[in-house]
Design a protein around this motif. Structure first.
Motif, PDB file in Angstrom:
ATOM      1  N   TYR A 162      44.578  38.739  50.165  1.00 29.15           N
ATOM      2  CA  TYR A 162      44.356  38.300  48.909  1.00 29.15           C
ATOM      3  C   TYR A 162      44.585  38.367  47.276  1.00 29.15           C
ATOM      4  O   TYR A 162      44.915  39.171  46.802  1.00 29.15           O
ATOM      5  CB  TYR A 162      42.369  38.898  48.786  1.00 29.15           C
ATOM      6  N   ALA A 222      41.549  30.763  51.150  1.00 26.74           N
ATOM      7  CA  ALA A 222      41.076  30.596  49.702  1.00 26.74           C
ATOM      8  C   ALA A 222      39.616  30.173  50.730  1.00 26.74           C
ATOM      9  O   ALA A 222      38.155  31.022  50.050  1.00 26.74           O
ATOM     10  CB  ALA A 222      41.289  29.454  48.804  1.00 26.74           C
ATOM     11  N   SER A 243      34.125  36.524  41.848  1.00 30.65           N
ATOM     12  CA  SER A 243      35.909  36.806  42.505  1.00 30.65           C
ATOM     13  C   SER A 243      35.779  38.283  42.971  1.00 30.65           C
ATOM     14  O   SER A 243      36.569  38.758  43.513  1.00 30.65           O
ATOM     15  CB  SER A 243      36.961  37.342  40.727  1.00 30.65           C
ATOM     16  N   SER A 295      42.716  34.323  45.566  1.00 28.98           N
ATOM     17  CA  SER A 295      42.489  34.404  43.910  1.00 28.98           C
ATOM     18  C   SER A 295      41.632  33.228  43.017  1.00 28.98           C
ATOM     19  O   SER A 295      40.701  32.898  42.497  1.00 28.98           O
ATOM     20  CB  SER A 295      42.147  35.387  43.016  1.00 28.98           C
ATOM     21  N   VAL A 323      36.441  31.974  50.631  1.00 26.45           N
ATOM     22  CA  VAL A 323      34.863  31.609  50.544  1.00 26.45           C
ATOM     23  C   VAL A 323      33.960  31.857  51.008  1.00 26.45           C
ATOM     24  O   VAL A 323      32.697  32.360  51.181  1.00 26.45           O
ATOM     25  CB  VAL A 323      34.751  30.434  50.020  1.00 26.45           C
ATOM     26  N   VAL A 381      39.862  30.679  45.318  1.00 25.25           N
ATOM     27  CA  VAL A 381      38.190  31.061  45.225  1.00 25.25           C
ATOM     28  C   VAL A 381      37.932  30.252  44.064  1.00 25.25           C
ATOM     29  O   VAL A 381      36.491  29.745  43.891  1.00 25.25           O
ATOM     30  CB  VAL A 381      38.238  32.408  45.260  1.00 25.25           C
ATOM     31  N   THR A 425      34.086  39.108  46.384  1.00 20.65           N
ATOM     32  CA  THR A 425      34.915  38.029  47.546  1.00 20.65           C
ATOM     33  C   THR A 425      36.892  39.406  46.988  1.00 20.65           C
ATOM     34  O   THR A 425      36.756  39.394  49.442  1.00 20.65           O
ATOM     35  CB  THR A 425      35.602  36.602  47.040  1.00 20.65           C
ATOM     36  N   THR A 464      37.412  27.113  43.588  1.00 21.85           N
ATOM     37  CA  THR A 464      35.983  26.549  45.318  1.00 21.85           C
ATOM     38  C   THR A 464      34.834  26.561  44.652  1.00 21.85           C
ATOM     39  O   THR A 464      33.869  25.507  44.474  1.00 21.85           O
ATOM     40  CB  THR A 464      36.165  27.473  46.104  1.00 21.85           C
TER      41      THR A 464
END
Length: 144
Positions: free
Chosen positions: A116, A50, A102, A121, A54, A124, A105, A127
């Motif tokens: 991923y 993750a 999302s 997800s 990011v 992320v 990313t 975060t």
């Protein structure tokens, strides 16, 4: 090179290459006679999947992360003022922005062949939510 520059470079490599790249940086600092820098580089942790995702976002979608920072500022201001109507509107914007982050990313992860999964997800999302809530977290995210 200082530690922040080295860390930025290390966190730009794919996670499966991080350990080898860190070892090279440690060796280079040691060869340059900087034992303190060498030790600090060695202490850098391999990013989670993750965090790596990011970090990709930070390097390739600065404008989107700026939107996260600005929305976070607006949310905190509305919260401090007790402006419920504004908070509801901003929460709608927050949901939309989280979906955009999302999607972006996920695209970057695919482009850079980064895993991923749903767990990544979710990491992320957490975060980015932290970045919305805390300016220090936002700055850490933006720094990659």
């Amino acid at each position: 090179m200082d530690l922040s520059e080295i860390a930025r470079d290390l966190y730009a490599v794919p996670p499966d290459e991080f350990i080898a790249a860190r070892k090279e940086s440690v060796a280079a600092a040691r060869a340059g006679g900087d034992a303190e820098l060498s030790k600090a580089i060695g202490a850098l942790r391999k990013p989670s999947a993750a965090a790596a995702a990011v970090n990709l976002l930070a390097r390739h979608s600065e404008v989107l992360l700026q939107e996260v920072v600005e929305l976070g500022d607006e949310l905190r201001a509305a919260q401090e003022m007790g402006d419920g109507k504004r908070l509801r509107a901003l929460n709608d914007e927050r949901k939309t922005l989280l979906r955009r982050v999302s999607a972006e990313t996920a695209e970057l992860a695919e482009e850079y062949e980064l895993s991923y999964s749903p767990a990544v997800s979710s990491g992320v999302d957490e975060t980015i939510k932290a970045a919305l809530a805390d300016p220090r977290a936002a700055e850490a995210v933006r720094a990659g």
